[in-house]
Design an enzyme around this catalytic site. Structure first.
Site, PDB file in Angstrom:
ATOM      1  CB  SER A 123      -0.532   0.141  -4.316  1.00 40.80           C
ATOM      2  OG  SER A 123      -1.137  -1.095  -4.612  1.00 40.80           O
ATOM      3  CE1 TYR A 182      -3.799   0.198   0.287  1.00 37.81           C
ATOM      4  CE2 TYR A 182      -3.691  -1.124  -1.719  1.00 37.81           C
ATOM      5  CZ  TYR A 182      -3.072  -0.561  -0.619  1.00 37.81           C
ATOM      6  OH  TYR A 182      -1.718  -0.755  -0.424  1.00 37.81           O
ATOM      7  CE  LYS A 186      -0.429   2.982  -1.099  1.00 37.64           C
ATOM      8  NZ  LYS A 186       0.167   3.258   0.238  1.00 37.64           N
TER       9      LYS A 186
END
Length: 370
Positions: A123, A182, A186
């Site tokens: 990401s 997050y 990732k």
């Protein structure tokens, strides 16, 4: 016929990747837990998932389900992930379990049953703030914005001398700056996959997706992509909620282009590398809200600019895709306007439960909104 396993393949990106791979002549198997947050409480096979895609309902954290899914597989596209910066900042154990432990379970299974290619979804969130240009023309990696300035509504990025910074495209060479759980997840998924792939002779690539949009995105999930969240508001005759001043910039790439990038990566001779998957263009969040309201026939629903900041958010980030073009042959083919019109057509007969305010209240309650 080569068989590809797509973890998370019943979701938004995964189902489009399945379509693209079926069109390229692959046999497709999907492993997906049909999470209620994405697929609703009925957890039925989604109508949009291609009939030719074999579906195994199971969790990527379950070694038995993963080993079953890998039988007879030649390549793996690992998309299974809990998605969303905001939710990751309080549902920490769940995000680490799904994203990091799930990847570890898959990699342990691959160590026993190696495949020819592993492509993992990373990401743009791992970059934190995107690269910027200082007033003297030098390129700099901005520091995280001080909370004191954010509380005063000073949203923009500044150099150490206080001069404003101009955002520029961000290449894969920028060092990670992990500003959310997050983002950490990732990066862990990416590094674990590349490390394990090298150790066990599995050709491995990581794709850093930017803001993906298009049909099939979960409209009732308040932690999904911003266009889907705005669409949910507009479908319920409510104005989109825009954080900060709305002038933060992002890179929006159509899901079919992302699916094509996945095919290119699975077929590439490259290994042990990371690639940006974006449009290479930037748009402000406020302009996105206005454009979506217009194409949905609701131009009167002007975005509500909240003037609030969410923990983990960054100001600007958009992709430099020159590396992806040179080595993967990736170039976006769906223009933003075409993709937005297509999305509006898809949304015309959709029903969505708007949970944006509920999600914001949850973040407020936890002190994650300033």
């Amino acid at each position: 016929m080569a068989r590809v396993l797509i973890t998370g393949g019943a979701g938004f990106i995964g189902s489009h990747a399945a379509d693209a791979l079926l069109g390229a002549g692959y046999d497709i198997r999907v492993l997906d837990n049909l999470s209620p947050q994405v697929h609703g409480t009925t957890r039925k096979r989604p109508d949009y998932l291609a009939d030719d895609a074999e579906l195994i309902v199971g969790d990527v954290t379950d070694p038995i389900a993963v080993e079953r899914a890998l039988r007879g597989v030649d390549k793996v596209l690992h998309l299974a992930s809990a998605v969303g910066v905001g939710q990751s900042m309080y549902d920490i154990a769940s995000y680490v379990q799904i994203n990091e432990l799930g990847t570890a379970v898959l990699l342990e299974a691959l160590a026993k049953r190696p495949v020819g290619k592993l492509v993992v979804a990373s990401s743009m969130s791992i970059y934190g703030e995107g690269l910027c240009r200082a007033s003297d023309g030098t390129t700099v990696a901005p520091a995280e914005r001080p909370i004191g300035r954010l509380r005063q509504g000073d949203w923009e990025l500044h150099a150490d001398d206080g001069q404003p910074l101009e955002p520029v495209p961000t290449p894969e060479t920028k060092q990670p700056a992990l500003s959310s759980i997050y983002a950490l997840n990732k990066y862990a998924q990416e590094r674990m996959s590349l490390i394990t792939g090298k150790a066990y002779g599995i050709s491995t690539l990581a794709l850093r997706f930017f803001n993906v949009f298009g049909p099939r995105q979960a409209l009732s999930n308040p932690y999904t992509g911003v266009l889907a969240i705005f669409a949910s508001r507009l479908l319920n005759e409510r104005p989109p909620l825009v954080f900060e001043d709305g002038l933060q910039r992002r890179d929006f790439v159509h899901v079919r282009d992302v699916a094509r990038a996945c095919v290119l990566a699975l077929e590439s001779q490259q290994t042990d590398a990371v690639y940006n998957v974006g449009s290479g263009q930037s748009r402000s969040i406020l302009s996105i809200a206005q454009d979506l309201a217009r194409v949905m026939g609701r131009p009167n629903l002007q975005a509500e600019v909240t003037g609030k900041y969410r923990a983990g958010d960054i100001r600007h980030c958009f992709a430099d895709i020159s590396h992806s073009k040179a080595e993967l042959g990736f170039a976006p083919s769906v223009s933003f306007d075409t993709g937005l019109d297509e999305l509006a057509t898809y949304l015309a007969d959709q029903i969505a439960e708007d949970r944006a305010e509920q999600a914001t209240e949850e973040l407020l309650r936890r002190g994650l909104v300033a």
